[in-house]
Design an enzyme around this catalytic site. Sequence first.
Site, PDB file in Angstrom:
ATOM      1  N   ASP A   1      12.378   1.350  -9.952  1.00 20.26           N
ATOM      2  CA  ASP A   1      10.966   1.678  -9.737  1.00 20.26           C
ATOM      3  C   ASP A   1      10.583   3.002 -10.408  1.00 20.26           C
ATOM      4  OD1 ASP A   1       8.443   1.200  -8.688  1.00 20.26           O
ATOM      5  OD2 ASP A   1       9.164   0.792  -6.664  1.00 20.26           O
TER       6      ASP A   1
ATOM      7  N   TRP B   1       5.489  -0.809 -13.770  1.00 21.47           N
ATOM      8  CA  TRP B   1       4.095  -1.230 -13.506  1.00 21.47           C
ATOM      9  C   TRP B   1       3.272  -1.434 -14.780  1.00 21.47           C
ATOM     10  CZ3 TRP B   1       4.109   4.055 -10.909  1.00 21.47           C
ATOM     11  CH2 TRP B   1       4.942   4.056  -9.779  1.00 21.47           C
TER      12      TRP B   1
ATOM     13  N   ASP C   1       1.153  -3.702  -8.521  1.00 20.75           N
ATOM     14  CA  ASP C   1       1.642  -4.624  -7.482  1.00 20.75           C
ATOM     15  C   ASP C   1       0.682  -5.789  -7.241  1.00 20.75           C
ATOM     16  OD1 ASP C   1       3.599  -2.758  -7.271  1.00 20.75           O
ATOM     17  OD2 ASP C   1       3.416  -2.496  -5.096  1.00 20.75           O
TER      18      ASP C   1
HETATM   19  C1  GAL Z   1       6.399  -0.382  -5.786  1.00 21.21           C
HETATM   20  C2  GAL Z   1       6.854  -1.641  -6.465  1.00 21.21           C
HETATM   21  C3  GAL Z   1       6.945  -2.722  -5.403  1.00 21.21           C
HETATM   22  C4  GAL Z   1       7.946  -2.291  -4.349  1.00 21.21           C
HETATM   23  C5  GAL Z   1       7.549  -0.953  -3.766  1.00 21.21           C
HETATM   24  C6  GAL Z   1       8.605  -0.408  -2.823  1.00 21.21           C
HETATM   25  O1  GAL Z   1       6.301   0.638  -6.717  1.00 21.21           O
HETATM   26  O2  GAL Z   1       5.953  -2.004  -7.480  1.00 21.21           O
HETATM   27  O3  GAL Z   1       7.318  -3.954  -5.989  1.00 21.21           O
HETATM   28  O4  GAL Z   1       9.234  -2.220  -4.919  1.00 21.21           O
HETATM   29  O5  GAL Z   1       7.331   0.014  -4.784  1.00 21.21           O
HETATM   30  O6  GAL Z   1       8.266   0.822  -2.290  1.00 21.21           O
END
Ligand code: GAL
Length: 384
Positions: free
Chosen positions: A166, A200, A221
């Site tokens: 991430d 992202w 997301d």
């Molecule tokens: C976001 C990610 C999600 C999930 C989340 C967890 O940045 O895009 O898919 O992993 O963090 O905190």
Amino acid sequence: MTLMKPSYVFLLFLLTLAPGIWAVRSPAAAMARRAALEDGIGQTPQMGWNSWNHFGCNINEQVIRQTADAMVDSGLAKLGYVYINIDDCWAAYDRDSQGNLAANTSTFPSGIAALADYVHQKGLKLGIYSDAGPRTCSNLMPGSLGHEEQDAKTFASWGIDYLKYDNCNNQGISPQPRYDAMSKALLNSGRGIFFSLCEWGSDDPAIWARAIGHSWRTTGDIQDNWASMTSIADANDKWASQAGPGGWNDPDMLEVGNGGMTTEEYRSHFSIWALAKAPLVIGCNISSRSNETKGILSNQNVIAVNQDEHGVQGHKGTKCNKMETKKGPAGASITARWSSIGLDPATVVDVHDLWTDEVISSVQREMKQTVDSHACKMYVLTPK
Ligand code: GAL
């Protein structure tokens, strides 16, 4: 929508999508490191499950074990869903005295290696999550920035098969060096680990990430609603030419079965993801999924489009946009012309309806169908 020869896939929609845009190609220099990644991993889009969309931070080892059990018992594993991926919130708040990441002892008391053994014994693979910053997005556990080699070795020693990486708390450092450091560490770890970049789409990873990992998020997301799903599909369409065996555009995990869309909308969601060669990573609670959900996730015709060995991402055809912009509660009649997908109108084809599994033989020039609002029809056309 054109896919592969000798068959063609048409996806007819009654929805609103903006016209597709075309992507630029990867710079040649980036291809050098690609050789090191020719590891046989990700030759088709990854299939599996991830904890985030349904469970968020409410995860523990029972959830992961039950999911692995349900994956096998439901027959989904046999269809190719092999990765059981733990998302954020699995680790202790701090590193241990040796600086290693460690499982949260109240939620994962048996440890991750034991969970990997359990999952492997079922013929499945275990995925885990970290972040290219000092803390993950939840802030509840450390990230791996500056600890890439150490953490990759820890993951390998536990038997991890997949890393979702991430982008939170990224310190304003450009993503390429941060993701590249983990890519190299995974390659040095002694274990073949699928590397899923979760950046992202901020810095257009479709252009550079093929040299670094096996899939890259192209969008923010997903949320469990129609507007989010279709806007993400649109944003991902732009990068269609960058997908191919070994590296996939990732418009985020599936919401099928989480309750925010109708069955027809979920069927459209799954169809678009399959056609876009997107990872088919289930995001619902598969231990308690409905029969409708299982029916969508286990349609072998649609899965076969996603897992087709040529790995060409389907994209929106310009001629289709007129049909796509029709809206409203009532069904609409949509005509799909062979000429829209570059097929000679005189070509005689057999038409396989992937959702009803019916075949209409010897069709020429075009096909007219009524499609309900937010529904779709998906066909493979095979020239005689
Ligand atoms: C976001 C990610 C999600 C999930 C989340 C967890 O940045 O895009 O898919 O992993 O963090 O905190």
